[in-house]
Motif scaffolding. Structure first.
Motif, PDB file in Angstrom:
ATOM      1  N   ASN A  43       0.854  -1.188   0.000  1.00  0.00           N
ATOM      2  CA  ASN A  43       0.000   0.000   0.000  1.00  0.00           C
ATOM      3  C   ASN A  43       0.889   1.237   0.000  1.00  0.00           C
ATOM      4  O   ASN A  43       1.545   1.542   0.986  1.00  0.00           O
ATOM      5  CB  ASN A  43      -0.911  -0.009   1.234  1.00  0.00           C
ATOM      6  CG  ASN A  43      -1.840   1.169   1.292  1.00  0.00           C
ATOM      7  OD1 ASN A  43      -1.785   2.084   0.471  1.00  0.00           O
ATOM      8  ND2 ASN A  43      -2.699   1.183   2.298  1.00  0.00           N
ATOM      9  N   TYR A  85      -7.070   2.702   3.436  1.00  0.00           N
ATOM     10  CA  TYR A  85      -7.877   2.191   2.320  1.00  0.00           C
ATOM     11  C   TYR A  85      -7.251   2.498   0.963  1.00  0.00           C
ATOM     12  O   TYR A  85      -7.932   2.595  -0.042  1.00  0.00           O
ATOM     13  CB  TYR A  85      -9.302   2.727   2.387  1.00  0.00           C
ATOM     14  CG  TYR A  85      -9.941   2.493   3.722  1.00  0.00           C
ATOM     15  CD1 TYR A  85     -10.231   1.216   4.162  1.00  0.00           C
ATOM     16  CD2 TYR A  85     -10.213   3.561   4.578  1.00  0.00           C
ATOM     17  CE1 TYR A  85     -10.787   0.993   5.412  1.00  0.00           C
ATOM     18  CE2 TYR A  85     -10.785   3.346   5.826  1.00  0.00           C
ATOM     19  CZ  TYR A  85     -11.063   2.053   6.227  1.00  0.00           C
ATOM     20  OH  TYR A  85     -11.609   1.839   7.461  1.00  0.00           O
ATOM     21  N   GLY A  86      -5.945   2.683   0.937  1.00  0.00           N
ATOM     22  CA  GLY A  86      -5.247   2.918  -0.323  1.00  0.00           C
ATOM     23  C   GLY A  86      -5.434   4.314  -0.896  1.00  0.00           C
ATOM     24  O   GLY A  86      -5.095   4.558  -2.056  1.00  0.00           O
ATOM     25  N   GLN A  92      -2.412   7.301  -3.165  1.00  0.00           N
ATOM     26  CA  GLN A  92      -1.288   6.459  -3.567  1.00  0.00           C
ATOM     27  C   GLN A  92      -0.124   7.336  -4.037  1.00  0.00           C
ATOM     28  O   GLN A  92      -0.316   8.276  -4.807  1.00  0.00           O
ATOM     29  CB  GLN A  92      -1.710   5.508  -4.687  1.00  0.00           C
ATOM     30  CG  GLN A  92      -2.695   4.441  -4.247  1.00  0.00           C
ATOM     31  CD  GLN A  92      -2.050   3.401  -3.350  1.00  0.00           C
ATOM     32  OE1 GLN A  92      -0.951   2.931  -3.594  1.00  0.00           O
ATOM     33  NE2 GLN A  92      -2.741   3.051  -2.286  1.00  0.00           N
ATOM     34  N   ASN A 124       3.146   1.493  10.550  1.00  0.00           N
ATOM     35  CA  ASN A 124       3.000   1.778   9.118  1.00  0.00           C
ATOM     36  C   ASN A 124       4.042   2.773   8.634  1.00  0.00           C
ATOM     37  O   ASN A 124       4.509   2.702   7.494  1.00  0.00           O
ATOM     38  CB  ASN A 124       1.584   2.270   8.814  1.00  0.00           C
ATOM     39  CG  ASN A 124       0.569   1.140   8.812  1.00  0.00           C
ATOM     40  OD1 ASN A 124       0.916  -0.028   8.704  1.00  0.00           O
ATOM     41  ND2 ASN A 124      -0.696   1.487   8.940  1.00  0.00           N
ATOM     42  N   ASP A 158       0.573  -4.731   3.781  1.00  0.00           N
ATOM     43  CA  ASP A 158      -0.766  -5.184   4.171  1.00  0.00           C
ATOM     44  C   ASP A 158      -0.887  -6.659   3.816  1.00  0.00           C
ATOM     45  O   ASP A 158      -0.348  -7.106   2.802  1.00  0.00           O
ATOM     46  CB  ASP A 158      -1.849  -4.377   3.458  1.00  0.00           C
ATOM     47  CG  ASP A 158      -1.969  -2.954   3.998  1.00  0.00           C
ATOM     48  OD1 ASP A 158      -1.642  -2.733   5.180  1.00  0.00           O
ATOM     49  OD2 ASP A 158      -2.402  -2.068   3.244  1.00  0.00           O
ATOM     50  N   TYR A 213     -11.003  -4.312   2.385  1.00  0.00           N
ATOM     51  CA  TYR A 213      -9.637  -3.939   2.048  1.00  0.00           C
ATOM     52  C   TYR A 213      -8.644  -4.876   2.714  1.00  0.00           C
ATOM     53  O   TYR A 213      -8.915  -5.472   3.735  1.00  0.00           O
ATOM     54  CB  TYR A 213      -9.369  -2.506   2.502  1.00  0.00           C
ATOM     55  CG  TYR A 213     -10.256  -1.507   1.807  1.00  0.00           C
ATOM     56  CD1 TYR A 213      -9.907  -1.018   0.557  1.00  0.00           C
ATOM     57  CD2 TYR A 213     -11.437  -1.075   2.375  1.00  0.00           C
ATOM     58  CE1 TYR A 213     -10.715  -0.117  -0.101  1.00  0.00           C
ATOM     59  CE2 TYR A 213     -12.266  -0.183   1.722  1.00  0.00           C
ATOM     60  CZ  TYR A 213     -11.897   0.293   0.482  1.00  0.00           C
ATOM     61  OH  TYR A 213     -12.700   1.168  -0.165  1.00  0.00           O
TER      62      TYR A 213
END
Length: 176
Positions: free
Chosen positions: A66, A71-72, A75, A122, A134, A146
């Motif tokens: 990711n 939730y992406g 990007q 993260n 992920d 997700y």
């Protein structure tokens, strides 16, 4: 004069407060569990080459990189975006720590600790790997959630804790 006030005489001000020990321990445990699970899946299981693995009819272990945030979203495929997100993680973590230093409520401290531990987990991924690792994929029938990791679980649990405090616990307990 209240000597337990983190901003009072003899205090450590913005560095340490009444629930800082709890926050530090919980954040570190969350960070270690998150990073340990990722390192194990990446280097011992070699998930990228051997997966995915079906654990249950509704739960798979897969590898997803990711490069965004929750939730992406947002990007980032270049180093500038990667480092901006890493910097944002540092700023958010420091702000959450400062908040935690100024509180007396252990429930709120626990919620903040979970968010801090998850953010750091993260953030380390983003710095070390260039993206967040992920691996938990939950799905039921046509419903597909997700792909997430333990750090995401800690962050969501912490946010839920803050919402519970905000809506169901004593007024202003997050600032007491």
């Amino acid at each position: 004069m209240n000597t337990s006030d983190p901003t009072g005489p003899g205090s450590k001000g913005w560095v340490w407060g009444p629930v800082s020990g709890l926050v530090l321990i919980v954040a570190l445990i969350g960070l270690v569990l998150d990073q340990g699970s990722k390192l194990w899946l990446l280097y011992s299981v070699d998930l990228g080459n051997t997966g995915p693995y079906r654990l249950l009819p509704v739960l798979d272990i897969v590898l997803v990189w990711n490069r965004g945030i929750s939730y992406g979203l947002f990007q980032q495929y270049n180093d500038l975006g990667r480092w901006l997100l890493a910097g944002l993680t540092i700023v958010a973590t420091v702000a959450l720590w400062v908040w935690s230093v100024r509180i007396h409520d252990r429930f709120v401290g626990l919620a903040l600790a979970l968010i801090i531990g998850g953010a750091l987990g993260n953030g380390i991924d983003r710095v070390y790997h260039g993206a967040v690792v992920d691996f938990v994929y939950f799905h039921v029938g046509d419903f597909s959630w997700y792909v997430f990791n333990l750090a995401d679980v800690w962050i969501v649990a912490g946010v839920i804790g803050l919402l519970i405090d905000s809506f169901f616990r004593s007024p202003n307990s997050a600032v007491k």
